[in-house]
Design an enzyme around this catalytic site. Structure first.
Site, PDB file in Angstrom:
ATOM      1  N   SER A  11      65.283  -3.715 -62.432  1.00  0.00           N
ATOM      2  CA  SER A  11      64.246  -4.402 -61.671  1.00  0.00           C
ATOM      3  C   SER A  11      63.033  -3.477 -61.611  1.00  0.00           C
ATOM      4  CB  SER A  11      64.755  -4.722 -60.261  1.00  0.00           C
ATOM      5  OG  SER A  11      63.761  -5.413 -59.536  1.00  0.00           O
ATOM      6  N   ASN A  12      61.898  -3.938 -62.124  1.00  0.00           N
ATOM      7  CA  ASN A  12      60.693  -3.119 -62.203  1.00  0.00           C
ATOM      8  C   ASN A  12      59.595  -3.726 -61.340  1.00  0.00           C
ATOM      9  OD1 ASN A  12      58.480  -1.595 -62.899  1.00  0.00           O
ATOM     10  ND2 ASN A  12      58.365  -2.331 -64.990  1.00  0.00           N
ATOM     11  N   GLY A  36      60.261   2.162 -59.718  1.00  0.00           N
ATOM     12  CA  GLY A  36      58.977   2.117 -59.024  1.00  0.00           C
ATOM     13  C   GLY A  36      57.859   2.632 -59.913  1.00  0.00           C
ATOM     14  N   HIS A  63      80.482  -0.594 -55.462  1.00  0.00           N
ATOM     15  CA  HIS A  63      81.529   0.425 -55.411  1.00  0.00           C
ATOM     16  C   HIS A  63      82.916  -0.116 -55.715  1.00  0.00           C
ATOM     17  CE1 HIS A  63      79.353   4.072 -53.990  1.00  0.00           C
ATOM     18  NE2 HIS A  63      78.423   3.133 -53.850  1.00  0.00           N
ATOM     19  N   ASP A  67      82.068   4.063 -59.007  1.00  0.00           N
ATOM     20  CA  ASP A  67      82.083   5.061 -57.951  1.00  0.00           C
ATOM     21  C   ASP A  67      80.680   5.674 -57.812  1.00  0.00           C
ATOM     22  OD1 ASP A  67      83.649   6.871 -56.102  1.00  0.00           O
ATOM     23  OD2 ASP A  67      82.808   8.358 -57.487  1.00  0.00           O
TER      24      ASP A  67
END
Length: 90
Positions: A11-12, A36, A63, A67
């Site tokens: 996601s930009n 970002g 999770h 991990d």
């Protein structure tokens, strides 16, 4: 079965002037990388100061699939590739 077929999404929001954000994982993705925008910062380089571009990224991991320590190691490698892109060719 619910978590098959996905890996990592990106996601930009950097192109919109957002510097930091946390993206929400959409199943079946295991992780999402929030990218970002860059900003100029002054950093210490040995005894000298220099200006450089800094970019914030955030990795959110499910999770149940990944991990957090594995996600952190992935981010370390991602950072090293961004800092020295020529190492991706080796």
């Amino acid at each position: 079965e619910e978590y098959q077929g996905g890996t990592i999404a990106v996601s930009n929001l950097g192109m919109l002037g957002i510097h930091n954000f946390a993206a929400v994982i959409n199943p079946p993705q295991a992780c999402i990388l929030a990218i970002g925008g860059t900003s100029k910062q002054v950093i210490k380089d040995g005894d000298n100061l220099r200006s450089t571009s800094v970019m914030a990224v955030t990795l959110s991991c499910d999770h149940r699939v990944v991990d957090g320590a594995v996600g952190a190691r992935w981010l370390q490698k991602f950072r090293s590739y961004l800092e020295k892109p020529e190492t991706m060719l080796l």
